[in-house]
Design an enzyme around this catalytic site. Structure first.
Site, short mmCIF file in Angstrom:
data_model
loop_
_atom_site.label_atom_id
_atom_site.label_comp_id
_atom_site.label_asym_id
_atom_site.label_seq_id
_atom_site.Cartn_x
_atom_site.Cartn_y
_atom_site.Cartn_z
N GLY A 38 0.85 -1.19 0.00
CA GLY A 38 0.00 0.00 0.00
C GLY A 38 0.87 1.23 0.00
N CYS A 65 5.18 -6.50 1.26
CA CYS A 65 5.62 -5.10 1.30
C CYS A 65 5.04 -4.37 2.52
CB CYS A 65 5.23 -4.42 -0.02
SG CYS A 65 6.00 -2.82 -0.26
N TYR A 66 4.16 -3.41 2.31
CA TYR A 66 3.58 -2.70 3.47
C TYR A 66 2.94 -3.69 4.45
CZ TYR A 66 0.80 0.30 6.38
OH TYR A 66 0.26 0.92 7.47
N HIS A 155 7.45 -7.99 -4.44
CA HIS A 155 6.10 -8.29 -4.93
C HIS A 155 6.07 -9.57 -5.76
CE1 HIS A 155 4.08 -4.55 -3.72
NE2 HIS A 155 5.33 -4.11 -3.68
N GLU A 157 3.53 -10.90 -7.06
CA GLU A 157 2.46 -10.86 -8.06
C GLU A 157 2.88 -10.24 -9.39
OE1 GLU A 157 2.75 -8.95 -5.42
OE2 GLU A 157 1.87 -6.97 -5.68
N SER A 209 -25.08 -2.78 -24.39
CA SER A 209 -24.35 -1.60 -24.88
C SER A 209 -23.54 -1.93 -26.11
CB SER A 209 -23.40 -1.13 -23.79
OG SER A 209 -22.39 -2.10 -23.61
N GLY A 210 -23.40 -3.20 -26.42
CA GLY A 210 -22.50 -3.58 -27.50
C GLY A 210 -21.15 -4.02 -26.94
N GLY A 211 -20.92 -3.75 -25.65
CA GLY A 211 -19.65 -4.12 -25.03
C GLY A 211 -19.67 -5.55 -24.50
N VAL A 212 -18.51 -5.99 -24.03
CA VAL A 212 -18.33 -7.37 -23.58
C VAL A 212 -19.19 -7.66 -22.33
CG1 VAL A 212 -16.63 -9.02 -22.72
CG2 VAL A 212 -15.95 -7.30 -24.38
N ASP A 213 -19.17 -6.75 -21.35
CA ASP A 213 -19.81 -7.05 -20.06
C ASP A 213 -21.32 -7.27 -20.20
OD1 ASP A 213 -17.27 -6.60 -19.22
OD2 ASP A 213 -17.67 -4.63 -18.37
N SER A 214 -21.98 -6.34 -20.88
CA SER A 214 -23.43 -6.49 -20.97
C SER A 214 -23.79 -7.71 -21.84
CB SER A 214 -24.11 -5.22 -21.46
OG SER A 214 -23.74 -4.92 -22.78
N LYS A 354 -12.22 -8.78 -15.80
CA LYS A 354 -12.52 -8.71 -17.24
C LYS A 354 -12.11 -9.99 -17.98
CE LYS A 354 -13.88 -5.70 -20.42
NZ LYS A 354 -14.99 -4.75 -20.21
#
Ligand code: XMP
Length: 498
Positions: A38, A65-66, A155, A157, A209-214, A354
């Site tokens: 952090g 780390c923190y 880190h 990750e 919406s035309g997007g991936v999520d919807s 995503k």
């Protein structure tokens, strides 16, 4: 957030919790705890405090780390500022003792690791052993193996740390005893059962919406509660070339449960005369709510509104460290609607990153073309046309965008960048087209590489590809006589220009 994604890539379910999350006090709610890094300094009086119960050995802990510094302080060790103020970037960790966290062969090796810290542990807490040291950082890693408490100053990750993912794997499987349970087919089963229990036989409305999520949210709902979903596709006139048509085709199987609304005029009228980016966004948001409200009323009894909220939106809006309050996602555009319609909200992708949404979409058979699409902001081309949005400027931006994307795809660069688009600037420049002096529009090309959209690097697209785009755009669109390429990263810029 990256740590959670990495663990999920290992098929282990992980959630990002804030320090006050009630789950932290629920017995048996988790099998292991990762205390993340952090921006704070453990040596400051107002540093975020760690609850000592979390590191009492009742559950394995990996403190990074923190997180390691905070754990050290709580357990009676010492932390002090680094002598050289801040250690940043690549470094070497010399392993001094074997540990369940490291591979047996790495013992006595020097591991390349990535660090970024201003403080460091100067005295280990009682019961801890030094696992790794560095030239300027005396404690690179430490552990109390009996209590399964581990600390890493670097880190694991990030990909720059050699074998970092293996450390996370050993922590999750060998130390915490987690099972691989997080796969998208198993998520689909669980989510479908939950949706059925939540919704019963009521109707759900979703704005495509035309997007991936919807698109993926719609596919998941349709498979979980067949026949109960009504989708509204609002053509706001601000979408990319072919976008509305492609979405319509993808969901044609819904029949009359797919309602397509041509509201382009309404949106363009609402944008008339507006130049300020926030005012443009607001005008689009309000118009969207008005249109959706009208359609919801017409589509009869609808009790639920589905939203394609995904996990980064949840984390960001919770104001977590590293969250960007400014990245307002399209689903925020329907804010205000639930109260007006007295409707309940369902968010079937709320737990997913995503990349997981894309895998789930593929599991559900959503068209690859839709799944592979770059993200597109809710306010669409309106925030990529700086200054006033008019029909003519929309046509120019849409045609130029289609050329840029076509060229990227034909050279295999579309999938190498996270997002690519054009920005029509509110300035004119002098040029010569044919034999004539012209005074026409300037267009910027923008392409970025990023994993999380919170930071991004401008994409190093080959010169000849850029040259082709510039030549085609200025030849095929007479209103553009100059093309520039945006070489700014985020920060200091944002990905979008507005
Ligand atoms: P910025 O420009 O903030 O964008 O660096 C980060 C990511 O968010 C997208 N973006 C939006 N998405 N509605 C959305 O759905 C919005 O209003 C919006 N503004 C930015 C942007 O395209 C990028 O992927």
């Amino acid at each position: 957030m990256l740590i959670a994604r990495r663990l999920r890539q290992l098929e282990v379910f992980s959630e990002v919790l804030g320090p006050k999350d009630a789950k932290l006090n629920e017995p048996g709610a988790f099998q292991g705890l990762v205390l993340s890094g952090g921006p704070g300094s453990a040596t400051c009086a107002d540093a975020p405090q760690l609850d000592p119960q979390l590191v009492d050995g009742s559950v394995p802990v990996l403190a990074i780390c923190y997180g390691m510094q905070a754990m050290t302080k709580v357990l009676g060790g010492q932390v002090q500022p680094c002598a050289d103020r801040r250690s940043y970037g690549q470094s070497l960790a010399r392993l001094t003792n074997g540990s369940a966290l490291f591979d047996a062969e790495s013992h006595s090796e020097s591991l390349p690791v990535w660090m970024s810290h201003g403080d460091q542990v100067s005295k280990l807490p009682d019961g801890f052993t030094l696992l790794a040291e560095g030239d300027s950082t005396p404690v690179m890693a430490m552990a109390n193996e009996a209590k399964k408490l581990y600390g890493l100053q670097f880190h694991p990750e990030v990909t720059h740390t050699k074998g970092g993912i293996d450390m996370l794997r050993r922590f999750a499987f060998d130390i915490c005893g987690c099972a691989t349970s997080w796969t998208m087919p198993s998520y689909e089963q669980r989510a479908a059962a939950q949706i059925r229990a939540q919704v019963g036989d009521e109707k759900v409305l979703l704005a495509l919406s035309g997007g991936v999520d919807s698109a993926v949210a719609a596919a998941l709902l349709e498979s979980a509660i067949p026949g109960q979903l009504v989708c509204v596709l609002v053509d706001n006139g601000l979408m990319r070339a072919q976008e509305v048509e492609q979405t319509r085709q993808t969901f044609a199987h819904l029949g009359d449960r797919l309602i397509c609304v041509d509201a382009a005029t309404e949106f363009i009228d609402a944008l008339a005369g507006l130049i300020d980016p926030e005012q443009k966004r607001k005008a689009i948001g309000h118009t969207f709510i008005r249109v959706l409200e009208r359609e919801a009323k017409q589509s009869g009894e609808v009790q639920w509104l589905a939203q394609g909220t995904i996990y980064p939106d949840v984390i960001e809006s919770a104001g977590s460290p590293g969250g960007l309050a400014s990245s307002i996602k399209s689903h925020h555009n329907v804010g205000g609607l639930p109260e007006k319609l007295n409707i309940k909200i369902i968010e079937p992708l709320r737990l997913l990153f995503k990349d997981e949404v894309r895998v789930l979409g593929a599991t559900l058979g959503v068209n690859q073309e839709v799944l592979g699409r770059h993200p597109f902001p809710g306010p669409g081309l309106a925030v990529r046309i700086l200054g006033e949005v008019t029909r003519e400027r929309l046509e120019i931006a849409r045609a130029a965008d289609a050329i840029f994307i076509e060229e990227l795809k034909s050279r295999g660069w579309y999938d190498k960048v996270a997002q690519a688009f054009v920005v029509l600037l509110p300035v004119s420049a002098v040029g010569v087209q044919g034999d004539n002096r012209t005074y026409e529009n300037v267009l910027a090309l923008r392409a970025v590489c990023t994993a999380d959209f919170m930071t991004a690097d401008w994409a190093r697209i080959p010169d000849d590809l850029l040259a082709n785009c510039s030549a085609r755009i200025t030849n095929e669109i007479k209103q553009i006589n100059r093309v520039v390429y945006d070489v700014t990263s985020k920060p200091p810029a944002t990905i979008e220009w507005e």
